[in-house]
Design a protein around this motif. Structure first.
Motif, mmCIF file in Angstrom:
data_model
loop_
_atom_site.group_PDB
_atom_site.id
_atom_site.type_symbol
_atom_site.label_atom_id
_atom_site.label_comp_id
_atom_site.label_asym_id
_atom_site.label_seq_id
_atom_site.Cartn_x
_atom_site.Cartn_y
_atom_site.Cartn_z
ATOM 1 N N TYR A 151 0.821 -1.216 0.000
ATOM 2 C CA TYR A 151 0.000 0.000 0.000
ATOM 3 C C TYR A 151 0.856 1.267 0.000
ATOM 4 N N PHE A 152 2.028 1.207 0.628
ATOM 5 C CA PHE A 152 2.971 2.325 0.523
ATOM 6 C C PHE A 152 3.632 2.362 -0.851
ATOM 7 N N GLY A 153 3.953 1.161 -1.387
ATOM 8 C CA GLY A 153 4.820 1.106 -2.549
ATOM 9 C C GLY A 153 6.175 1.689 -2.165
ATOM 10 N N GLY A 154 6.859 2.263 -3.096
ATOM 11 C CA GLY A 154 8.114 2.950 -2.799
ATOM 12 C C GLY A 154 7.853 4.408 -2.526
ATOM 13 N N ASN A 155 6.793 4.692 -1.721
ATOM 14 C CA ASN A 155 6.258 6.039 -1.537
ATOM 15 C C ASN A 155 5.753 6.607 -2.862
ATOM 16 N N HIS A 156 5.079 5.754 -3.632
ATOM 17 C CA HIS A 156 4.399 6.245 -4.832
ATOM 18 C C HIS A 156 2.916 5.880 -4.791
ATOM 19 N N ARG A 157 2.461 5.403 -3.617
ATOM 20 C CA ARG A 157 1.038 5.107 -3.436
ATOM 21 C C ARG A 157 0.511 5.947 -2.282
#
Length: 547
Positions: free
Chosen positions: A262-268
């Motif tokens: 849900y975070f992704g690589g801070n792209h979500r």
């Protein structure tokens, strides 16, 4: 008229929300400006100084959109309007402008997993099989087998409901009057993007995205790439292409290992509401031991750089304890909700924080000290700063949704109405609004309000506490939560909180001499003995340390 703000500034390394303290407000229950018995946007605007003075930096407003108001505004009948119950679009513009003047960001709700059955999309879809809106919803000729289950067991027996006009079944994970949107459809996602654009154009600084895992279940059905999480990339790209500083805070009640996706690589998602740590805080409070929190911190993944967890004690729903084992949940029930009427959906507690903790101001202050010690962004619930109570005579989750208690006067200072209020006032025992309200506690420097305000403002003075992670310390006392914020082996802050009602002694290494930043009034009087630092029962001490 739209509103913009110079407060909308952040960098990839230091987004504005990294230092935020969020205050959650129910606009229907906070302040009534026109005497109709319902809170509204003008009333909230007039009370924003209270939010600012508490030390909060962002106000999160629950839904104020067009609604029949059968589910606290989450049954949206028009995503593009302010419901007359709450005011007008101009009232929203004035609220946002005033918030920004006071240095407050504004976060609103993106409620797009479902709509009200009164939404024009659904009304047209059900009566005309050729309507383009028919594809906006999830239909079946017969109730289909599915892995998804009703969100409200015991209230809804199935996720399928028959619609006589359409001659088909429609799916609803929530209430039967809230049909699910089919986010596997491009046109539905385009509508959502346009809805987000509208509110961004009116100056909001972020969205709390409702029911994210349920949305992902539908996008995964359309395209299983990244388990359906690609929709969060799509949404984040869209809002950031227009306003790079916008924040997406997601409601993600999942096991902690799922947070990574849900975070992704801070792209979500920028922020994830951390149900995992929330459940274990209450297990720790029930046991009077720090172990459950330490274990939870060790088992949750670190957020990526630029992202954070959002931590809270109570919110507008039940205290959902699904992240605990059956035995652990039973412990929390026994401690805080021993009567069946206090429990809900077989998984949660429908009580506010103060009654759960016996109306004990010291215990409530300790609970806030714990929450404010955790890595991430703290979220405060309106009314908890004065220890408001509950109304268990109200159905389901509405037991915790009562008017803000401003004064001991008429209608608790919430409204001048003579024809009734949006919800009954709390008038029982020690939680009577005439005994617990903002005005009285403002005058008492020892009040819960002043304690929480001091904690919030002290935390804001400690930039080390706003990082992504922290390090638990073993201080030789099982009841004491000890968290070190700062670089390993370097200067930083140590936050101590005693979850037991009995006093304890924290054994700190002589290499950790500290300057006390904040302490409860009892602990402050207890003298240290070398590196042995006493902490009162349900007490807390925050120290700035050199190493």
């Amino acid at each position: 008229m739209t509103s913009t703000s110079t407060s909308r500034t952040q960098t990839a390394e230091r987004p504005w929300f990294a230092d935020a303290v969020i205050y959650q407000v129910d606009p229907n229950l906070f302040a009534d400006s026109d005497g109709d018995g319902h809170g509204d946007l003008r009333g909230l605007t007039a009370r924003l100084e209270h939010v600012r003075d508490l030390g909060a930096t962002c106000v999160w407003i629950l839904p104020f959109y067009g609604t029949p108001y059968r589910d606290g505004g989450y049954d949206v009948s028009d995503h593009r309007t302010v419901d007359p119950l709450f005011g007008t679009m101009e009232d929203l513009d004035r609220l946002v402008a005033r918030a920004h003047e006071l240095g407050l960001h504004v976060m609103t709700e993106l409620v797009v997993q479902h709509t009200s059955d009164q939404h024009r999309w659904f009304r047209q879809a059900r009566r005309d099989p050729g309507s383009p809106y028919r594809d906006y919803y999830v239909w079946a000729d017969h109730p289909e087998e599915t892995d998804v289950e009703p969100i409200f067991p015991g209230v809804e027996d199935s996720v399928w409901a028959w619609d006589q006009a359409a001659g088909r079944y429609y799916r609803h994970l929530f209430y039967s009057h809230e049909p699910d949107l089919d986010l596997s459809r491009d046109v539905v996602r385009e509508e959502i993007a346009e809805v987000a654009d509208l509110w961004l154009d009116h100056g909001v600084d972020g969205f709390r995205v409702d029911a994210v895992p349920s949305i992902i279940e539908r996008t995964r059905a359309a395209d299983p790439t990244d388990h359906g999480l690609w929709w969060l990339d799509e949404l984040r790209d869209h809002v950031e292409s227009r306003h790079p500083e916008i924040v997406l805070m997601g409601e993600v009640d999942e096991q902690p290992e799922e947070y990574v996706g849900y975070f992704g690589g801070n792209h979500r998602l920028n922020l994830i509401l951390n149900f995992w740590i929330n459940n274990h805080v209450f297990l720790a409070l029930a046991r009077g031991e720090a172990g459950p929190i330490v274990d939870a911190l060790e088992h949750q993944p670190d957020p990526p750089p630029g992202a954070r967890y959002a931590n809270w004690l109570r919110n507008h729903d039940e205290l959902d304890l699904e992240r605990l084992t059956d035995a652990e949940r039973a412990e929390v029930f026994a401690a805080f909700a021993p009567e069946p009427e206090m429990q809900l959906y077989g998984r949660g507690i429908r009580r506010r924080l103060s009654p759960m903790l016996g109306g004990d101001d010291r215990w409530e202050a300790l609970a806030h000290a714990v929450m404010l010690s955790l890595p991430g962004v703290p979220v405060l619930r309106y009314g908890d700063e004065v220890g408001q109570g509950e109304d268990l005579s109200r159905p389901e989750r509405t037991a915790v949704r009562t008017p803000m208690q401003w004064t001991g006067g008429r209608n608790a200072g919430f409204s001048e109405s003579v024809d009734g209020l949006a919800a009954p006032l709390v008038t029982a025992g020690i939680f009577d609004y005439r005994r617990r309200n903002v005005a009285d506690q403002e005058r008492d420097p020892a009040s819960l309000l002043h304690r929480i305000r001091a904690m919030v403002q002290a935390r804001r003075s400690l930039p080390e506490t706003t990082g992504r992670t922290c390090r638990p310390l073993d201080v030789g006392a099982s009841s004491v939560l000890a968290l070190h914020h700062g670089a390993d082996g370097g200067p930083g802050v140590v936050l101590l909180a005693n979850l037991s009602a009995e006093p304890a002694v924290a054994e700190l290494s002589a290499a950790l001499p500290g300057e006390e930043v904040l302490a409860d009034e009892v602990s402050r009087e207890l003298a240290a003995d070398g590196d042995r630092l006493p902490v009162a029962g349900h007490g807390y001490r925050w120290l700035r340390v050199r190493s």
